[in-house]
Design an enzyme around this catalytic site. Structure first.
Site, PDB file in Angstrom:
ATOM      1  N   CYS A  14      20.466  48.330  12.640  1.00  0.00           N
ATOM      2  CA  CYS A  14      21.717  47.559  12.676  1.00  0.00           C
ATOM      3  C   CYS A  14      21.506  46.128  13.144  1.00  0.00           C
ATOM      4  O   CYS A  14      22.192  45.216  12.701  1.00  0.00           O
ATOM      5  CB  CYS A  14      22.749  48.267  13.540  1.00  0.00           C
ATOM      6  SG  CYS A  14      22.236  48.536  15.249  1.00  0.00           S
ATOM      7  N   CYS A  28      35.249   6.798  24.563  1.00  0.00           N
ATOM      8  CA  CYS A  28      35.652   6.704  25.963  1.00  0.00           C
ATOM      9  C   CYS A  28      36.726   7.745  26.229  1.00  0.00           C
ATOM     10  O   CYS A  28      37.679   7.886  25.450  1.00  0.00           O
ATOM     11  CB  CYS A  28      36.189   5.305  26.258  1.00  0.00           C
ATOM     12  SG  CYS A  28      36.935   5.140  27.904  1.00  0.00           S
ATOM     13  N   CYS A  54      40.321   5.627  26.801  1.00  0.00           N
ATOM     14  CA  CYS A  54      40.970   4.804  25.775  1.00  0.00           C
ATOM     15  C   CYS A  54      40.501   5.087  24.354  1.00  0.00           C
ATOM     16  O   CYS A  54      41.007   4.484  23.407  1.00  0.00           O
ATOM     17  CB  CYS A  54      40.772   3.327  26.096  1.00  0.00           C
ATOM     18  SG  CYS A  54      39.034   2.785  25.945  1.00  0.00           S
ATOM     19  N   CYS A 114      31.680  12.909  36.905  1.00  0.00           N
ATOM     20  CA  CYS A 114      33.101  12.898  36.525  1.00  0.00           C
ATOM     21  C   CYS A 114      33.477  14.082  35.633  1.00  0.00           C
ATOM     22  O   CYS A 114      34.595  14.134  35.115  1.00  0.00           O
ATOM     23  CB  CYS A 114      33.432  11.597  35.790  1.00  0.00           C
ATOM     24  SG  CYS A 114      33.536  10.149  36.864  1.00  0.00           S
ATOM     25  N   CYS A 136      34.003   3.508  28.415  1.00  0.00           N
ATOM     26  CA  CYS A 136      33.713   2.123  28.097  1.00  0.00           C
ATOM     27  C   CYS A 136      33.592   1.360  29.427  1.00  0.00           C
ATOM     28  O   CYS A 136      33.891   1.902  30.498  1.00  0.00           O
ATOM     29  CB  CYS A 136      34.810   1.512  27.214  1.00  0.00           C
ATOM     30  SG  CYS A 136      36.422   1.360  28.036  1.00  0.00           S
ATOM     31  N   HIS A 142      29.560   7.756  42.771  1.00  0.00           N
ATOM     32  CA  HIS A 142      29.038   8.229  41.486  1.00  0.00           C
ATOM     33  C   HIS A 142      27.969   7.280  40.954  1.00  0.00           C
ATOM     34  O   HIS A 142      27.977   6.079  41.251  1.00  0.00           O
ATOM     35  CB  HIS A 142      30.165   8.361  40.452  1.00  0.00           C
ATOM     36  CG  HIS A 142      31.053   9.537  40.703  1.00  0.00           C
ATOM     37  ND1 HIS A 142      31.955  10.009  39.776  1.00  0.00           N
ATOM     38  CD2 HIS A 142      31.179  10.353  41.783  1.00  0.00           C
ATOM     39  CE1 HIS A 142      32.610  11.047  40.260  1.00  0.00           C
ATOM     40  NE2 HIS A 142      32.156  11.283  41.488  1.00  0.00           N
ATOM     41  N   HIS A 152      24.832  49.133  19.289  1.00  0.00           N
ATOM     42  CA  HIS A 152      25.058  49.041  17.847  1.00  0.00           C
ATOM     43  C   HIS A 152      25.585  47.658  17.481  1.00  0.00           C
ATOM     44  O   HIS A 152      26.565  47.189  18.055  1.00  0.00           O
ATOM     45  CB  HIS A 152      26.043  50.115  17.392  1.00  0.00           C
ATOM     46  CG  HIS A 152      26.275  50.124  15.915  1.00  0.00           C
ATOM     47  ND1 HIS A 152      25.241  50.250  15.009  1.00  0.00           N
ATOM     48  CD2 HIS A 152      27.410  50.000  15.174  1.00  0.00           C
ATOM     49  CE1 HIS A 152      25.731  50.217  13.773  1.00  0.00           C
ATOM     50  NE2 HIS A 152      27.036  50.056  13.853  1.00  0.00           N
TER      51      HIS A 152
END
Length: 784
Positions: free
Chosen positions: A432, A615, A618, A629, A643, A659, A696
């Site tokens: 199978c 982006c 936008c 993020c 952007c 960040h 199976h």
């Protein structure tokens, strides 16, 4: 001295946690200690091992291999193994399994926890059901001895007296059986069997020993009845079992008692039933009249588990096989019932459940529970005779060789004309995994057709063209032209794969689709890898590796794919013509999520290296990526692309001050055009989902190109004709609701169902059992 104390403590610790395992799939292990020529070796499915101790990560253990396989490698060595690849069993079951020669059978037994528990609790003098290897018939037996029998091999065996095959002249018939040949039976079943057995003995009273051996049929064949007494005596005398030493004497006594009991049931040799037995077997007048109208004859004298019977179901005669006999809870005392697995579906049938309790397992709408007196045994000799005309027991369906090139099937609208039984690839001997994968890859799409036509080159194996020809002319072309491929055609391919690839057991054992892909596509057809990764690696499929989100009840493949690429910090170097995604699970034993929703249209824009991206704020061209993020300004990998303006705005928030965004590479050609055209999105379309349930594999497959194409469900072993010498019947079933289930509205409805058993049958298999999702890019396919 201190070293000795430490060693002593370690030994004591090892002894405390010593456990026993069965290997559930072929896997790789690394050597920790002991002399050996290799540092890495392979454990085979079904091998028996014992743990030395558990590692600190609690996911790995140190093991010793107790199997006879490759003694030079495993002798006096210790290896590291992942617990996901093992099945924990008790020491008693482990010793029983050592006597089982079939490795697949070992794994099946180890996985059946209820069976193992029942087996652990059986003792000498208990009664069990016995079936010889490869036989579908069973008969009642009593356990006389339990212990090792070195002449038969490793492990612990059961010495059984077969109650139905008793030799009425010599007294008894004895078999030595492994645990794979026995099944515990409960008291209710035994009570029924006593009456059944009396009638069986009565009916065979007039037979001589020679007639009995010659005419008794498959379940009571000569080799079952006739056991050499000298062999039994020598085994009894030679091996020291921890049981009663008077078992031989008791056996003979028991045989005499049964003979006396048999004599009591006869009536002057004319074959009439004893009145006490008849009370269990008679029919009430109204039922008898109705059933006689349908040509059913009352004959359940030798009815037992495995008997072929006919029953009256909703004023219609149906045939099937008895799978259970006993008295279910909640019924009046003395009400004996039989569970019959029907040969065909019926709307009144179940999957083996009666009043919320499971008695055996079968396909939905196949189990029917009825009073035992309504079961009528019938002669299968005619069916058996018909079966002899089968082509190697694969049935009478034609499966011709089709040369040349046949285009994939394309269906618009109604699927009924190509669906039904004997459609697709016929399953045979654990095929199978291969059937479902091949059907998904070739029936309705050409994305893998380059495998069928690439010319042989100097790097290919000598049998390259033969493998390619068998795949193209005996499987793919007939499937596309005639909608059917017989199992012997597929066995040719399996035999070649077994011979030419590094993966063993492809002709008989249970395997996974990725093992088949590795064997056929990577090793033999030597195809160009479907995926090229930014890490420099190449692959034929992508395994999802993600951390489980406890707050996520129904993840989508889109979500899991993006999470996996984010975690692994890799990208695809180019849009693939096909993308095979393996779900975060390990076969049938471990699933990270109980349900996963396949994504119909997979957005791969953000996982393609150096591809223009939008982006998240936008929708303009993104030039930066901030992984920290993820999920804050949207969903998935789209939420980490910015952007310049939106990046500065988003990172003015105090939560994002720390960040560390990374600059993206934007194609030069697109930079010049960005003001005049939107950022393109790149999509792959789902065309197949391979699913697994209880070992199976089946598949859902899109039956043509475009979003409007219908879907079907395929099972290579949907039905079966005959028993041991029978054959499987493949089936295609339309799935009109498939797109709705994967829509937002449909998924929301299904996600509210708290009990998965209440889901529609196919929806349950799709969401709960998805193993591998296959995607394709129609645009890229044109250039590949």
């Amino acid at each position: 001295m201190m070293d000795d104390l430490c060693s002593s403590k370690m030994i004591q610790e090892h002894l405390r946690i010593q456990q026993y395992y069965v290997v559930k799939k072929d896997t790789t292990v690394t050597r920790i200690s002991g002399k050996c020529d290799v540092n890495v070796s392979n454990l085979k499915l079904g091998m028996l091992i014992e743990s030395v101790c558990r590692e600190s990560d609690d996911l790995s253990i140190r093991i010793r291999i107790k199997d006879q396989h490759e003694l030079s490698v495993w002798s006096n060595t210790v290896w590291n193994c992942h617990t996901h690849d093992l099945i924990l069993v008790s020491k008693k079951i482990w010793q029983y399994l050592a006597a089982v020669s079939d490795n697949n059978e070992r794994v099946k037994i180890a996985n059946n926890k209820k069976f193992c528990k029942d087996i652990e609790n059986i003792h000498v003098n208990d009664k069990v059901w016995y079936s010889s290897n490869g036989s579908s018939s069973v008969e009642l037996a009593i356990i006389n001895l339990i212990g090792p029998v070195p002449e038969l091999g490793n492990g612990v065996y059961f010495c059984l007296e077969l109650l139905e095959s008793r030799d009425l002249l010599n007294g008894f018939s004895v078999k030595f059986a492994a645990v794979s040949s026995i099944t515990p039976c409960n008291q209710e079943t035994l009570d029924t069997t006593i009456s059944v057995e009396k009638n069986f003995l009565h009916n065979d009273m007039g037979k001589t020993k020679r007639d009995y051996c010659h005419n008794s049929g498959n379940s009571r064949s000569n080799d079952c009845v006739k056991v050499r007494q000298e062999t039994n005596d020598s085994l009894f005398d030679k091996y020291g079992f921890d049981d009663n030493t008077n078992n031989n004497r008791e056996l003979i006594s028991f045989a005499k008692d049964v003979s006396s009991e048999k004599m009591a049931t006869s009536d002057n040799g004319k074959g009439s039933r004893n009145s006490d037995d008849y009370n269990l077997l008679h029919f009430d007048d109204e039922t008898e009249k109705e059933e006689n109208k349908h040509g059913l004859v009352s004959d359940i004298g030798n009815l037992c588990i495995g008997s072929n019977v006919k029953v009256l179901l909703d004023k219609e005669t149906r045939s099937g096989v008895v799978r259970w006999i006993g008295m279910p809870r909640g019924l009046p005392p003395g009400k004996t019932m039989a569970a019959v697995e029907l040969d065909d579906d019926h709307y009144l049938g179940t999957d083996g459940i009666y009043k919320d309790e499971r008695y055996f397992e079968c396909r939905p709408q196949r189990a029917f529970f009825t009073d035992i007196k309504k079961c009528h045994k019938f002669d299968t000799s005619i069916e058996s005779h018909k079966g002899k005309t089968n082509i190697d027991n694969f049935g009478n369906m034609e499966s011709s060789v089709v040369a040349g090139m046949v285009r994939p099937i394309s269906v618009k609208g109604d699927l009924e004309k190509i669906c039904g039984k004997n459609r697709g690839i016929q399953g045979h001997h654990n095929s199978c995994y291969l059937d479902a994968t091949l059907f998904s890859m070739f029936t309705f799409t050409s994305v893998f057709d380059n495998l069928l036509f690439r010319p042989q080159n100097v790097e290919d194996c000598e049998q390259y063209e033969e493998v390619q020809r068998v795949l193209r002319e005996e499987i793919v072309n007939p499937l596309r032209k005639n909608f059917y491929v017989r199992a012997d055609r597929v066995m040719k391919l399996r035999t070649l794969l077994e011979k030419l690839s590094s993966i063993s057991g492809l002709t008989s054992e249970e395997k996974d689709p990725e093992e088949f892909l590795t064997s056929l596509v990577a090793q033999i057809l030597n195809a160009e890898p479907f995926l090229k990764l930014s890490s420099g690696q190449e692959a034929y499929h992508y395994q999802l590796f993600v951390e489980k989100d406890e707050h996520l009840s129904l993840p989508t493949v889109q979500h899991l794919l993006e999470q996996s690429f984010l975690t692994s910090n890799i990208r695809l170097k180019e849009v693939p013509s096909c993308l095979i995604i393996q779900m975060p699970r390990f076969g049938k034993s471990f699933k990270m999520y109980p349900k996963i929703q396949p994504t119909l249209l997979l957005d791969v824009t953000d996982i393609i290296e150096d591809s223009p991206r939008q982006c998240t704020v936008c929708s303009k061209l993104a030039v930066y990526e901030c992984k920290q993020c993820y999920g804050e300004c949207g969903d998935g990998l789209e939420s980490i692309a910015f952007c310049i303006e939106c990046l500065e705005t988003a990172h003015k928030h105090e939560r994002r001050i720390n960040h560390k965004p990374k600059e993206l590479k934007v194609p030069m050609d697109y930079t010049a055009l960005q003001e005049h055209c939107p950022v393109p999105r790149l999509f792959l379309e789902l065309f197949a989902v391979v699913c697994i349930e209880t070992s199976h594999y089946v598949s859902f497959v899109k039956c043509g190109p475009g979003s409007e194409a219908p879907w079907c469900f395929f099972d290579s072993m949907a039905d079966r004709k005959g028993e041991q010498n029978g054959y499987n019947i493949p089936e295609m079933v339309p799935c009109p609701d498939f797109p709705h289930w994967l829509s937002e509205e449909g998924a929301n409805k299904l996600s509210k169902v708290t009990d998965d058993r209440q889901l529609p049958e196919h929806a349950k298999r799709l969401f709960c059992d998805a193993y591998m999702c296959m995607y394709q890019s129609p645009d890229v396919m044109m250039y590949k």
